[in-house]
Enzyme design. Sequence first.
Site, mmCIF file in Angstrom:
data_model
loop_
_atom_site.group_PDB
_atom_site.id
_atom_site.type_symbol
_atom_site.label_atom_id
_atom_site.label_comp_id
_atom_site.label_asym_id
_atom_site.label_seq_id
_atom_site.Cartn_x
_atom_site.Cartn_y
_atom_site.Cartn_z
ATOM 1 N N LYS A 39 63.551 69.260 70.615
ATOM 2 C CA LYS A 39 62.266 69.039 71.285
ATOM 3 C C LYS A 39 61.999 70.067 72.376
ATOM 4 C CE LYS A 39 61.083 64.357 70.213
ATOM 5 N NZ LYS A 39 60.600 63.070 70.646
ATOM 6 N N LYS A 61 55.244 62.158 64.559
ATOM 7 C CA LYS A 61 53.843 61.842 64.870
ATOM 8 C C LYS A 61 53.230 62.881 65.793
ATOM 9 C CE LYS A 61 55.563 57.880 67.154
ATOM 10 N NZ LYS A 61 56.640 58.371 68.044
ATOM 11 N N LYS A 67 62.199 66.980 60.395
ATOM 12 C CA LYS A 67 61.815 65.563 60.398
ATOM 13 C C LYS A 67 60.290 65.405 60.511
ATOM 14 C CE LYS A 67 62.353 63.083 64.321
ATOM 15 N NZ LYS A 67 61.876 61.803 64.849
HETATM 16 N N1 AQP Z 1 60.859 61.036 60.110
HETATM 17 C C1 AQP Z 1 61.436 59.864 60.337
HETATM 18 N N2 AQP Z 1 62.105 59.220 59.348
HETATM 19 C C2 AQP Z 1 62.686 58.019 59.579
HETATM 20 N N3 AQP Z 1 62.638 57.380 60.769
HETATM 21 C C3 AQP Z 1 61.978 57.975 61.769
HETATM 22 N N4 AQP Z 1 61.749 57.625 63.041
HETATM 23 C C4 AQP Z 1 61.015 58.585 63.647
HETATM 24 N N5 AQP Z 1 60.749 59.586 62.789
HETATM 25 C C5 AQP Z 1 61.347 59.240 61.622
HETATM 26 C C6 AQP Z 1 62.200 56.389 63.647
HETATM 27 O O1 AQP Z 1 61.071 55.751 64.234
HETATM 28 C C7 AQP Z 1 61.486 55.040 65.397
HETATM 29 C C8 AQP Z 1 60.571 55.346 66.526
HETATM 30 O O2 AQP Z 1 60.684 56.700 66.880
HETATM 31 P P1 AQP Z 1 60.144 57.190 68.278
HETATM 32 O O3 AQP Z 1 58.691 57.118 68.310
HETATM 33 O O4 AQP Z 1 60.793 56.438 69.370
HETATM 34 O O5 AQP Z 1 60.666 58.662 68.450
HETATM 35 P P2 AQP Z 1 60.960 59.793 67.441
HETATM 36 O O6 AQP Z 1 62.208 59.517 66.669
HETATM 37 O O7 AQP Z 1 60.975 61.066 68.251
HETATM 38 O O8 AQP Z 1 59.711 59.726 66.453
HETATM 39 P P3 AQP Z 1 58.621 60.802 66.186
HETATM 40 O O9 AQP Z 1 57.660 60.255 65.223
HETATM 41 O O10 AQP Z 1 59.285 62.116 65.836
HETATM 42 O O11 AQP Z 1 57.921 60.910 67.595
HETATM 43 P P4 AQP Z 1 57.582 62.201 68.439
HETATM 44 O O12 AQP Z 1 56.731 63.039 67.554
HETATM 45 O O13 AQP Z 1 56.880 61.714 69.654
HETATM 46 O O14 AQP Z 1 58.884 62.849 68.766
HETATM 47 C C9 AQP Z 1 62.926 55.443 65.677
HETATM 48 O O15 AQP Z 1 63.779 54.398 65.255
HETATM 49 C C10 AQP Z 1 63.141 56.663 64.825
HETATM 50 O O16 AQP Z 1 64.474 56.762 64.386
#
Ligand code: AQP
Length: 347
Positions: free
Chosen positions: A111, A197, A194
């Site tokens: 990140k 969002k 990955k």
């Molecule tokens: N690509 C993914 N595949 C499977 N699981 C995922 N999770 C996130 N992306 C994937 C799971 O969703 C939960 C919530 O995630 P989060 O919002 O707390 O943070 P993150 O993992 O950083 O998710 P994002 O979508 O990638 O958010 P941003 O873009 O803000 O960094 C977690 O249980 C995560 O494992």
Amino acid sequence: MIRVFSGIQPSGIPTIGNYLGAIRNWVTLQEGHECLFCVVDLHAITVFQAPETLRAHTREMAAAVLACGIDPARSVLFVQSQVSAHARLAWIFNCVARLGWLNRMTQFKDKAGRDREAASSGLFVYPNLMAADIAAYHARRVPVGDDQRQHLELANDIAEKFNHDYGVDFFPRIEPVILGAAARVMSLRDGTKKMSKSDPSDQSRISLTDGADAIALKIRRAKTDPAPVPESEAGLADRPEARNLVGIYAALAGSSVEQVLAEHGGRGWGPFKEALAERMVATLAPIAAETRRWLGDPGALDALLHEGAIRARAIADPIVAEAERIVGFLEHAAPRAGFGPGRAGNP
Ligand code: AQP
């Protein structure tokens, strides 16, 4: 009943990755567990969020989670900043976790990107806050996507060091719950990255509120390689984009990768993508409609979240007060009659 805690950042509209990797498992775990689900806005601001956008995303995330099937009568759904116990315990954990441990976290490296000096200090200590989120409830099970495995190992190291340093057996070990064929959904534009969002490219993800046309278009444009859909799992080796699409299909269909390949192997990606888009629309259309319904009544949504925060505080406040006592902080004073915001001269 075993207590379950999990969180999701209001850093955008949730994706099919968030759904298949986490939220769908939350819905299943409601049966037979005491569940707390949290919209983690303190985590979201580790990367700058415009205030109005953060407020909108917080409500959208809560609405989407409810639309996916979280039942507020059975589970506690709340917003992290409305329960101060998270921030209080996170500070203690900042003082327990070692810099060397945090330096090994791959999510920070991903990140922060190349310019680490410009990343917020909050992004660096993010895993300590996540450990506090779970420990504040003495939760034992944490359903997450595979990307969070390393953070949960760190959360156990922090809890163990706290117990060791203070000579107590206060914070229990936690167990990650990582389920399903799509525990790590990858970007539609790059199968080695990955799906997120907050990815700048909207084409890289399917959002839970995407309509049928947007889904069909994004899947049609999803990156694949020139070889056809393989007939067995061995044929997915070194083909990250192919593996990703087949994995998503299997997760949506509730079948195994082998079953999907037995049905579609040997054919081109065109018909496979059409079938995948159809399944996705069937899953997501009711979720999008229900999300819109909740967002049409923000008063009811806010009231539900306030109620959730009251229930969460009732569990977390005594646990964190005890952690503060163990550390050596003086007890909080009980409010005295006559003092308070109503009297001139008092804050
Ligand atoms: N690509 C993914 N595949 C499977 N699981 C995922 N999770 C996130 N992306 C994937 C799971 O969703 C939960 C919530 O995630 P989060 O919002 O707390 O943070 P993150 O993992 O950083 O998710 P994002 O979508 O990638 O958010 P941003 O873009 O803000 O960094 C977690 O249980 C995560 O494992």
